[in-house]
Design an enzyme around this catalytic site. Structure first.
Site, mmCIF file in Angstrom:
data_model
loop_
_atom_site.group_PDB
_atom_site.id
_atom_site.type_symbol
_atom_site.label_atom_id
_atom_site.label_comp_id
_atom_site.label_asym_id
_atom_site.label_seq_id
_atom_site.Cartn_x
_atom_site.Cartn_y
_atom_site.Cartn_z
ATOM 1 N N ARG A 160 0.833 -1.198 0.000
ATOM 2 C CA ARG A 160 0.000 0.000 0.000
ATOM 3 C C ARG A 160 0.870 1.250 0.000
ATOM 4 O O ARG A 160 2.028 1.227 0.438
ATOM 5 C CB ARG A 160 -0.928 0.004 1.210
ATOM 6 C CG ARG A 160 -1.948 -1.124 1.227
ATOM 7 C CD ARG A 160 -2.837 -1.032 2.455
ATOM 8 N NE ARG A 160 -3.887 -2.049 2.435
ATOM 9 C CZ ARG A 160 -3.774 -3.260 2.983
ATOM 10 N NH1 ARG A 160 -2.639 -3.596 3.607
ATOM 11 N NH2 ARG A 160 -4.769 -4.126 2.925
ATOM 12 N N HIS A 177 -2.306 1.629 -6.024
ATOM 13 C CA HIS A 177 -3.326 0.636 -5.700
ATOM 14 C C HIS A 177 -3.657 -0.237 -6.907
ATOM 15 O O HIS A 177 -3.972 -1.424 -6.753
ATOM 16 C CB HIS A 177 -4.588 1.320 -5.194
ATOM 17 C CG HIS A 177 -5.475 0.410 -4.400
ATOM 18 N ND1 HIS A 177 -5.137 -0.042 -3.141
ATOM 19 C CD2 HIS A 177 -6.670 -0.167 -4.687
ATOM 20 C CE1 HIS A 177 -6.090 -0.835 -2.683
ATOM 21 N NE2 HIS A 177 -7.025 -0.933 -3.604
ATOM 22 N N HIS A 236 -4.142 -9.149 3.336
ATOM 23 C CA HIS A 236 -5.592 -9.026 3.476
ATOM 24 C C HIS A 236 -6.067 -9.803 4.699
ATOM 25 O O HIS A 236 -5.440 -10.775 5.116
ATOM 26 C CB HIS A 236 -6.299 -9.562 2.230
ATOM 27 C CG HIS A 236 -6.231 -8.633 1.070
ATOM 28 N ND1 HIS A 236 -6.303 -9.061 -0.248
ATOM 29 C CD2 HIS A 236 -6.097 -7.278 1.004
ATOM 30 C CE1 HIS A 236 -6.219 -8.028 -1.056
ATOM 31 N NE2 HIS A 236 -6.089 -6.938 -0.322
ATOM 32 N N TYR A 254 -9.912 -8.534 -5.711
ATOM 33 C CA TYR A 254 -8.805 -7.848 -6.382
ATOM 34 C C TYR A 254 -8.454 -8.498 -7.715
ATOM 35 O O TYR A 254 -7.779 -7.891 -8.532
ATOM 36 C CB TYR A 254 -7.556 -7.865 -5.490
ATOM 37 C CG TYR A 254 -7.459 -6.722 -4.518
ATOM 38 C CD1 TYR A 254 -8.527 -6.400 -3.687
ATOM 39 C CD2 TYR A 254 -6.300 -5.964 -4.414
ATOM 40 C CE1 TYR A 254 -8.439 -5.365 -2.790
ATOM 41 C CE2 TYR A 254 -6.201 -4.919 -3.511
ATOM 42 C CZ TYR A 254 -7.275 -4.627 -2.698
ATOM 43 O OH TYR A 254 -7.179 -3.598 -1.815
#
Length: 427
Positions: A156, A256, A283, A292
């Site tokens: 991230r 992202h 996650h 995703y």
């Protein structure tokens, strides 16, 4: 009490990351924009919130953005009601105010676009090194390193900004992502791959030259260039670089989107491992990881094709009826000996043996067409468009002549002489 005061009370009472606190304040700012800067918590009731929702959605606000406002404000009001900061009502005005947003496709970046972006960044590095002039994104080597970290690790944006110099375990080739910097509050590590080694190696060398301490922010462009004045690097600087990259390449790129791309690529690999992908992206559950992943349409097409082969569906699809007008895409099957066109007689040495006589119909004496051959499971004879036209014309001529000949005796039964004359004229 005002909505802004409620928000600050909630943030004060919770240990939130800076990014999370920023979202709560942004939601409150949007509320005050609609209700006015002097609005109080008494002015915000359920019906007023529904009116606000209708207005902003009609103005073009996305449903996802509205849900972000609604969820965060509902949390603030829930805290205020629980701790009796709001006493005029025990009903949360933001309860059941979310909407169902459309499910969008996973946002991935094509491999070809990533190659073009990497090539352009490498050119900027070479130009700065050779000319000494400031590149469009400077220092170019730093931004190329940042680009590669997002590509190889999928971390991230906030995780990258929080990496300290001590978080790079060079001996074991690992990067530590601390739990207090993560959305899920879970600490994890990501491997340093071969492609990332030269970029991180230079970053660490430049950090040593600049006198970085172990606890200093490692990805801090402000300390590698005199053109920046800030003390720490923030998300705006990274997003500004990606906007320039998007403008140059012509494909939307964000950190992202690289997470989505990495997840999709890992699940396309033959050794696909959903648990590995979940751990790499840090996650909390498999469902988030699955959301995703973009559908692999090439694999989907192959599976559907294998299904049709197994069930024999293609046997009927591949049959072509040549009795009608030919299509541009329909081609006759190749035969061993090409047929001569009408009007062309092959030389004696090129002539072939006469073929076996074919079955004829009783009505016209014309051989059966492709439909009869297919019905009897007999291989179709080679055919061409010109021969089909010739046979059709001959059949029509013989049919008309037979019909005329059968009508003549009926006409001559009452007048013998005229019938003879008519037959002579028809002949």
């Amino acid at each position: 009490m005002t909505p802004q005061q409620l928000t600050e009370e909630y943030i004060f009472a919770h240990d939130l990351r800076e990014a999370s606190a920023k979202i709560y304040r942004a939601a409150t700012k949007a509320l005050l924009k609609h209700f006015g800067p002097t609005a109080t918590v008494q002015d915000v009731d359920h019906r007023a919130v529904l009116g606000w929702r209708r207005k902003v959605l009609e103005q073009g606000l996305s449903k996802r953005s509205w849900n972000t406002y609604s969820n965060h404000l509902r949390t603030i009001w829930g805290y205020a009601i629980e701790h009796e900061l709001v006493t005029h009502s025990q009903v949360n005005p933001f309860r059941k105010t979310t909407v169902i947003p459309p499910r969008r496709a996973s946002k991935t970046v094509a491999a070809e676009a990533i190659l073009r972006a990497r090539s352009w960044l490498s050119m900027q590095v070479g130009a700065e090194r050779c000319t000494g002039d400031r590149a469009r994104i400077t220092p170019a080597w730093f931004w190329l390193c940042t680009f590669e970290v997002f590509y190889y690790t999928g971390i991230r944006l906030n995780a990258l900004l929080c990496i300290r110099k001590r978080d790079i375990d060079w001996d074991n080739q690992l990067i530590l992502i601390r739990g207090e910097t993560e959305k899920t509050h879970k600490e994890f590590v990501v491997p340093i791959t071969e492609g990332l080694v030269p970029h991180l190696s230079r970053l660490l060398q430049e950090a040593e030259k600049a006198g970085f301490a172990d606890d200093d922010q490692l990805f801090n462009v402000n300390r590698f260039s005199p053109h920046y004045k800030s003390k720490t690097m923030n998300s705006d600087q990274v997003e500004a670089m990606y906007r320039k990259l998007t403008e140059k390449v012509g494909v939307r790129m964000t950190p992202h989107r690289f997470r989505h791309t990495l997840a999709t690529d890992l699940m396309k690999a033959p050794e696909r491992n959903i648990h590995l992908t979940k751990c790499l992206l840090n996650h909390s559950n498999i469902q988030t990881t699955m959301s995703y992943i973009e559908a692999d349409y090439d694999h989907m097409r192959a599976v559907l094709h294998a299904r049709s082969l197994a069930q024999g569906a293609l046997e009927n699809v591949r049959k072509v009826d040549y009795s009608g007008s030919p299509q541009a895409s329909a081609k006759p099957k190749p035969c061993g000996q090409p047929l001569a066109r009408v009007g062309e007689v092959p030389p004696p040495e090129a002539r072939t043996e006469p073929s076996e006589p074919r079955e004829h119909t009783q009505e016209t004496g014309i051989q059966r067409g492709p439909t009869s051959w297919e019905a009897e499971a007999v291989p179709q004879p080679p055919d061409t468009f010109e021969q089909s036209v010739l046979f059709t014309l001959m059949a029509q001529h013989l049919s008309n002549r037979a019909a005329t000949a059968s009508a003549v005796p009926a006409a001559t039964s009452g007048s013998g002489g005229r019938g003879s004359a008519a037959r002579d004229s028809l002949a």
